[in-house]
Design an enzyme around this catalytic site. Structure first.
Site, mmCIF file in Angstrom:
data_model
loop_
_atom_site.group_PDB
_atom_site.id
_atom_site.type_symbol
_atom_site.label_atom_id
_atom_site.label_comp_id
_atom_site.label_asym_id
_atom_site.label_seq_id
_atom_site.Cartn_x
_atom_site.Cartn_y
_atom_site.Cartn_z
ATOM 1 N N GLY A 1 -3.429 63.705 -15.569
ATOM 2 C CA GLY A 1 -2.912 63.112 -14.342
ATOM 3 C C GLY A 1 -1.822 63.902 -13.633
ATOM 4 O O GLY A 1 -1.617 63.736 -12.435
ATOM 5 N N GLU B 1 5.359 64.830 -15.760
ATOM 6 C CA GLU B 1 4.497 63.663 -16.028
ATOM 7 C C GLU B 1 4.178 62.947 -14.720
ATOM 8 O O GLU B 1 5.020 62.872 -13.823
ATOM 9 C CB GLU B 1 5.230 62.736 -17.007
ATOM 10 C CG GLU B 1 4.545 61.435 -17.346
ATOM 11 C CD GLU B 1 3.237 61.587 -18.119
ATOM 12 O OE1 GLU B 1 2.350 62.271 -17.617
ATOM 13 O OE2 GLU B 1 3.108 60.992 -19.202
ATOM 14 N N ASP C 1 4.688 54.125 -17.403
ATOM 15 C CA ASP C 1 4.319 52.715 -17.309
ATOM 16 C C ASP C 1 5.040 51.983 -18.447
ATOM 17 O O ASP C 1 6.225 51.661 -18.320
ATOM 18 C CB ASP C 1 2.787 52.647 -17.405
ATOM 19 C CG ASP C 1 2.223 51.266 -17.186
ATOM 20 O OD1 ASP C 1 2.796 50.483 -16.421
ATOM 21 O OD2 ASP C 1 1.177 50.956 -17.783
ATOM 22 N N LYS D 1 7.052 53.030 -13.095
ATOM 23 C CA LYS D 1 6.786 51.583 -12.972
ATOM 24 C C LYS D 1 7.766 50.886 -13.895
ATOM 25 O O LYS D 1 7.414 50.445 -14.991
ATOM 26 C CB LYS D 1 5.364 51.287 -13.460
ATOM 27 C CG LYS D 1 4.323 51.226 -12.407
ATOM 28 C CD LYS D 1 3.080 50.557 -12.980
ATOM 29 C CE LYS D 1 1.871 51.392 -12.701
ATOM 30 N NZ LYS D 1 0.644 50.827 -13.310
ATOM 31 N N ASP E 1 -5.876 58.672 -11.797
ATOM 32 C CA ASP E 1 -7.272 58.229 -11.748
ATOM 33 C C ASP E 1 -7.461 56.777 -12.131
ATOM 34 O O ASP E 1 -6.591 56.151 -12.733
ATOM 35 C CB ASP E 1 -8.108 59.075 -12.716
ATOM 36 C CG ASP E 1 -7.904 58.627 -14.176
ATOM 37 O OD1 ASP E 1 -6.737 58.558 -14.622
ATOM 38 O OD2 ASP E 1 -8.897 58.310 -14.838
ATOM 39 N N ARG F 1 -8.795 61.118 -8.285
ATOM 40 C CA ARG F 1 -7.710 62.090 -8.512
ATOM 41 C C ARG F 1 -7.481 62.975 -7.299
ATOM 42 O O ARG F 1 -6.397 63.504 -7.095
ATOM 43 C CB ARG F 1 -8.047 62.987 -9.715
ATOM 44 C CG ARG F 1 -8.052 62.279 -11.067
ATOM 45 C CD ARG F 1 -8.036 63.308 -12.191
ATOM 46 N NE ARG F 1 -8.392 62.765 -13.484
ATOM 47 C CZ ARG F 1 -7.548 62.165 -14.329
ATOM 48 N NH1 ARG F 1 -6.292 62.014 -13.988
ATOM 49 N NH2 ARG F 1 -7.960 61.726 -15.487
#
Ligand code: IMP
Length: 175
Positions: free
Chosen positions: A43, A98, A102, A130, A158, A164
């Site tokens: 990611g 990164e 989360d 988040k 994604d 993406r």
């Protein structure tokens, strides 16, 4: 359950401006040093590609991969370091790049692992935080945006390997 794109959370312009700011801050903080960028696949690839071009320092980049099982919007239990860095990090100034934090479980595991590789320093740069979802505390040194508790895609992020390539970040909604 089927999903479709929801609203745009961050435009390409907002992301570009913030990534430039992060690059400038990192450049200032590491002046005179060579920075080891540890890009967490998959990611973070798009974020890393833009961020590294805003860092005006000598850099070395290596990639690692973390796999959390499941293709859904809820991170499931098992997290695996599926690809370690290949270059030595002993005595290096390591900055983890990164995409999103989360629960914090992935970065917490990765951070503990990287500390065993004896870097001179270890910091984390996350594009998205988040913060409401955090279960495991993890120190974030650079954060692009704090976002609400919604599943997001685009700019490298994604859903089941899709989306993406979106140049912006959008929410995903069930239909
Ligand atoms: P963690 O819960 O902090 O361990 O996050 C694990 C991983 O879940 C992140 O590195 C992302 O790959 C993925 N993830 C968490 N939230 C999202 C999201 O909103 N969109 C896409 N991927 C996410």
């Amino acid at each position: 359950m089927r999903h479709e794109l929801g609203r745009t959370l961050l435009t390409a312009e907002q992301i570009a401006a913030r990534v430039a700011e992060l690059g400038a801050a990192i450049t200032a903080d590491y002046r005179g040093k060579t920075l080891f960028l540890a890009c967490v696949l998959r990611g973070s690839a798009v974020f890393w590609a833009d961020l590294c071009r805003h860092i005006a320092l000598p850099t070395v980049t290596d990639f690692c991969a973390v796999h959390s099982y499941g293709d859904g919007t809820d991170p499931s239990g098992v997290i695996l370091l599926s690809q370690d860095l290949t270059l030595p990090t002993t005595g290096r100034e390591v900055l983890v790049v990164e995409d999103i934090v989360d629960t914090g479980r992935t970065l917490s595991l990765l951070r503990a692992h990287l500390l065993t590789r004896q870097p001179a320093s270890l910091r984390i740069c996350a594009l998205l935080d988040k913060v409401e979802r955090r279960q495991v505390p993890v120190p974030l040194d650079y954060v692009g945006f704090t976002i609400p508790n919604e599943f997001v895609v685009g700019y490298g992020l994604d859903f089941a390997q899709e989306y993406r390539n979106l140049p912006y970040i959008a929410t995903l909604k069930a239909i």
